[in-house]
Structures are given as C-alpha cells and as structure tokens.
Write an enzyme that holds these catalytic residues in place. Structure first.
Site, mmCIF file in Angstrom:
data_model
loop_
_atom_site.group_PDB
_atom_site.id
_atom_site.type_symbol
_atom_site.label_atom_id
_atom_site.label_comp_id
_atom_site.label_asym_id
_atom_site.label_seq_id
_atom_site.Cartn_x
_atom_site.Cartn_y
_atom_site.Cartn_z
ATOM 1 N N SER A 21 0.480 -0.959 0.153
ATOM 2 C CA SER A 21 -0.160 0.058 0.161
ATOM 3 C C SER A 21 1.028 1.928 0.126
ATOM 4 C CB SER A 21 -1.156 -0.297 1.087
ATOM 5 O OG SER A 21 -0.108 0.123 2.645
ATOM 6 N N HIS A 48 -3.261 -0.905 -3.327
ATOM 7 C CA HIS A 48 -4.500 -0.429 -2.426
ATOM 8 C C HIS A 48 -5.101 0.946 -3.350
ATOM 9 C CE1 HIS A 48 -4.275 -1.671 1.769
ATOM 10 N NE2 HIS A 48 -4.158 -2.619 0.915
ATOM 11 N N ASP A 141 -3.512 -5.687 5.905
ATOM 12 C CA ASP A 141 -2.914 -6.146 4.634
ATOM 13 C C ASP A 141 -2.906 -7.500 4.378
ATOM 14 O OD1 ASP A 141 -5.254 -6.918 2.896
ATOM 15 O OD2 ASP A 141 -4.626 -4.865 1.366
#
Length: 534
Positions: A21, A48, A141
C-alpha cells in the site's frame, strides 16, 4: 517478450501474489527489476487504490519489467510471464486459473484487497504452488490471507521492515508467523526461483523418523496428521536451513533443539480471527444459538467446547454470541465454555485475552463496547466474559474429551488429519455431546452418514447429535496407562489456569470473580468443573 508459458491452457501456472500500500511503488519497481527476463509464474499485483480515480500503475510499472503487464479484467486467464494489476474499486481473486473481479463487500476504508486475493489462492486447487510477497504498506492487509496461504503449503516472503518505507504490512505478517523468510526486496527474486526449483523427493516420503523424533524430544505427536500436511512443512524447513535431503535434515533436527521447536511451530497450524467466516456466525447468531438457548433447561449450565482454539479468537467470538442469546432469553442460564489446543504457547496467548487494535475491523463497534476494555495498544476481553471461558492444553485426538457438552466447535482441524484420526475425533465429539447437541465444523469438512449426526445447517457445516448415548471410544480411559502416549508435557502445560490475564494491561483484572470457583477432577477425566459438581 518472455517465452511462451510451459503450462498448457488447461493448467494454470504457479501464481505469485504481490501486495503493498503506502510506499509500494518504489518497492514494486525494485522487486520487478530484480526478476529474470523469463519466469514460469504469473504475477498478480494488488495495491490500495482510490476507487474513484483512474490508476496509472500499469503504465508506471511496465518500463521496469519484462513481464507482459495488464490491468486485470474479469475472466482473463492467467499466463506465465504476465503481470496482472488490480483496477480501482474492485476485489480481485484467482479461481480456476482465471481472474475474478467483483465489487468489494466492505466500505472503502475497511477493505483488505490483498487478504481477499491470498484467501482465493489458499482456497484454490493448488495452494502449494502459490507464492506471495508482502511489501511496504501501512495497516495489516495481507496478514490473514498470508497465514491461510502458508497453512495450506504456499510460500510467503515479507520485505525487511527496516528497508520498507512503511513497515505496517510486513511487520503484521511477520508477527503472525505467516512468512517463510524476511528479505530485502533485491533478494526476493532468487528466493522465489529457488522455491520453484525445489524438486519433489518421492523416494524420501517416509517421515516416520522425524515424527518419532519430535514425539520423543518435544512431546508433540504428529502421527495422526496427513502425510501431505507434514511433508509440505518439513520441505519448507529443509529449504530454509539449506538441507538437500531428508536424511540430512533429520540429522540436523536430531542435534538442534531450536530447529525442533521451529518445526513444531510450523506443524501446529493456526489460522484464526474474530468471527472468521462471517456468514457462519450470522447463522449462529440468528438461529442456531438462540434456539439452543431457548430449549435449554435453566437448572443446568450450558456447556460449550471450542476445539483447536488457537489464540482464542474463535472461543471469544462464540462466547459473545452465547452471552447475547442468554441475555435476550432472560432466564439467567449459566454459561461454561471450555477452549482447548495442543499448542501451549497458543493457549498462553489466548489466556492473555489481549488483542491488537486491528480487531476493530473484525468485531462490531457494539461488541467492542460490550465485551472489551480499550488498552493502550489494543483491546482486552472484559472480566465478565473471561469468567465464562477456561483455556486448557489438550490434544483432541489422544486426550479424553470434555463431557455433557451442548455445543462443540471444531473448525479446520479434521482437514489436516488422516481418515482414521478424523473418525476417532468425530467419535469423541459424539461421546462428549448431549443428545441433540450441535457440532460446528469447517467449510471443507463433513461427517459420514453413519457417524451418529444429522445435518442441522448444511451450508454452515452444523450437525446435530442423534441416536442413543454412545459408548466411550476404544482406549479412552485406559490411554493414560497404555504406554503409547507421547512424552509428558511440562507440568505448566497441563495446569489449566482458568483465568487469563492481560500482561501489563491496567484495566484487565487477573483475579477471577468469586462466584466462579473451579476444581480439577483428576487426570482420568481431563476436565474442569464447577465446585458445585455440575
């Protein structure tokens, strides 16, 4: 242009999942530039992205790789030598060798797209051929997905947190024990290629010496486990310590207590979270548990057994649902939950009842308020809920079960066991359950028709005990004296301290409520019971 894939159209190539991300662009470039010109895997990249803006990620990365770069599209077949990049506002999975795009179910801030991709690989037909790379990023994540993938035999690398611009994602998977190696980006390509080069060893498929050694040295008996489950983890450890043959690794294992401990940790499989598989818990909360509570006589406790409880999230999730149903019922039914696992370290963590702030993505705000106390670094289970749950070190296969149980949860243990061990465990559950008691299994698990159970909710793998009271399974009471049990665990591992504590947590009292006095009823019965004799 890479050479054409050696894999026929009907067989998907190995899949490499790449996730990041914040700070991911530089990490992606460094990783892709280190790959050779030709590779035999397909790469799927998840970043992301703002769902409301067009992404230029494919254009930005294409100059840094010889892979053929695509923006992923639904139904696209994955091919070796190609890189597929997630588009904005989509959830990306790989199913049946093809890309699957769908609308995310979660709101934008709560989405975990890398977890979603990794879970699809873990649930696919060949998880042992899948690989994952966790790069720079904030948040967690990828943690749960990486753990699921590695549990099923996949290979997971994490970027060295000291090198990452944002170390949240790498640190999360490392802390979860979900990685095979922690490496700088420049060294990852060689590790992946070495993984692909690992040849099977069909002539060395006898793991008996290793299983016997672990039983003798650590007290952990893995004889009941499927050979494939053991093989994947042994071969992973062989690769990590540089042993080319099974014989060499067995010799290393015999002389290295630290490696014995590490192999046992790899073999003790832990994949868990709060309210894991939300659709199952929705059915439990809406129907199964309220119906069980409504039919329960208030004169006796409602008893629950959570088998293979790992670090406690499943036990606490069920405890919340039962407490909610009991409160709604209004008759003041007493709840007793027994949670057990053969891994003493996992049980010790469960007893702490202290979890990171990230569980806010798994537990609703209402339940966080009702059942948790905020702490500096996360949340601690309230004393009231902790008073209902006892954690113990117990082997579900060899140790006698708890008794007079109304609800058993055993999700994703049976899939790792040999058929004869599965049958024994199911027999133990039938012996433990009261007539009409419920058994919850994992999504890939089932019960033979003749096992003394009927389906209560097929989609959620919920079963009801039927028929007359069964006899104890063979050897249940004599096992402690039959001379074939593993070496005894340390005394501390057998001690069932019923009250978990939150080390260093000011709000989590370690003192049990005075109304909850527990006593040990002897090694033969292997159970805790309230001192009132219920």
């Amino acid at each position: 242009m890479p050479a054409s894939s050696p894999h026929p159209a009907s067989a998907a190539p190995p899949i490499l999942a790449i996730g990041a991300s914040a700070g991911g662009l530089a990490a992606y470039r460094g990783f892709l530039e280190a790959l050779p010109a030709e590779v035999e895997f397909a790469a799927v990249l998840v970043q992301h992205l703002d769902p409301d803006h067009h992404s230029l990620l494919a254009e930005l990365l294409a100059p840094h790789t010889s892979l053929v770069v695509h923006t992923a599209a639904d139904g696209m077949r994955v091919e070796a030598g190609h890189l597929y990049i997630i588009p904005p506002g989509a959830a990306l999975a790989v199913r049946g060798g093809m890309l699957s795009l769908s609308a995310p179910a979660e709101r934008h801030g709560a989405r975990l797209p890398f977890d979603f991709l990794l879970r699809s690989l873990a649930q696919g037909p060949a998880p042992e051929r899948a690989m994952a790379v966790v790069l720079s990023g904030s948040g967690e994540d990828g943690k749960e997905g990486a753990l699921a993938l590695r549990t099923r035999g996949g290979f997971v690398l994490a970027q060295d947190p000291a090198e990452a611009d944002f170390d949240g994602m790498p640190r999360a998977v490392i802390a979860a024990g979900a990685v095979d190696a922690v490496l700088p980006v420049a060294a990852m390509a060689e590790a992946l290629l070495r993984r692909l080069r690992e040849a099977p060893q069909p002539a060395e498929d006898d793991l008996t010496p290793i299983v016997a050694l672990l039983r003798e040295r650590t007290g952990q008996d893995f004889t009941p486990y499927k050979p494939g489950t053991l093989m994947r983890r042994v071969e992973r450890r062989m690769a990590l310590v540089g042993c080319a043959t099974r014989a060499a690794y067995t010799a290393r294992l015999r002389e290295d207590p630290a490696e014995q401990t590490q192999l046992v940790k790899d073999l003790l499989i832990h994949v868990t979270s709060f309210f894991r598989d939300p659709e199952v818990f929705e059915v439990l909360a809406a129907r199964a548990i309220p119906d069980l509570v409504a039919a329960h006589a208030p004169a006796r406790p409602l008893r629950v057994w959570v088998v293979a409880c790992s670090t406690g999230e499943e036990a606490w999730s069920l405890a919340m649902l039962f407490q909610e149903a009991i409160a709604a019922d209004g008759r003041g039914i007493q709840l007793q939950i027994f949670a057990s696992d053969k891994d003493a370290d996992a049980v010790a963590q469960a007893r702490q009842a202290l979890y990171p702030a990230s569980i806010a993505g798994e537990v609703s705000a209402e339940r966080l308020k009702a059942f948790f106390v905020p702490e500096e670094n996360g949340f601690c289970i309230t004393t009231a809920l902790r008073s209902q749950v006892v954690f113990s070190v117990q082997d579900a296969i060899t140790d006698p079960p708890f008794s007079r149980i109304d609800f058993v949860s055993c999700r994703n243990l049976l899939i790792y066991l040999r058929p004869e061990s599965q049958a024994r465990v199911i027999g133990l559950f039938r012996f433990a359950l009261r007539p009409g008691g419920l058994l919850l299994l994992g999504a890939a698990e089932t019960i033979a028709e003749a096992a003394g159970f009927e389906v209560a909710a097929a989609g959620e793998r919920l079963w009801r005990r039927t028929g007359p009271a069964p006899l104890p399974p063979p050897g249940l009471l004599a096992r402690a004296a039959d001379g074939v049990r593993p070496a005894p665990r340390p005394a501390a591992a057998h001690r069932e301290a019923g009250w978990p504590s939150c080390a260093g947590a000011s709000s989590c009292s370690t003192t049990p409520p005075p109304a909850s006095s527990w006593m040990w009823r002897g090694a033969a019965s292997m159970r805790w019971a309230r001192s009132s004799g219920t």
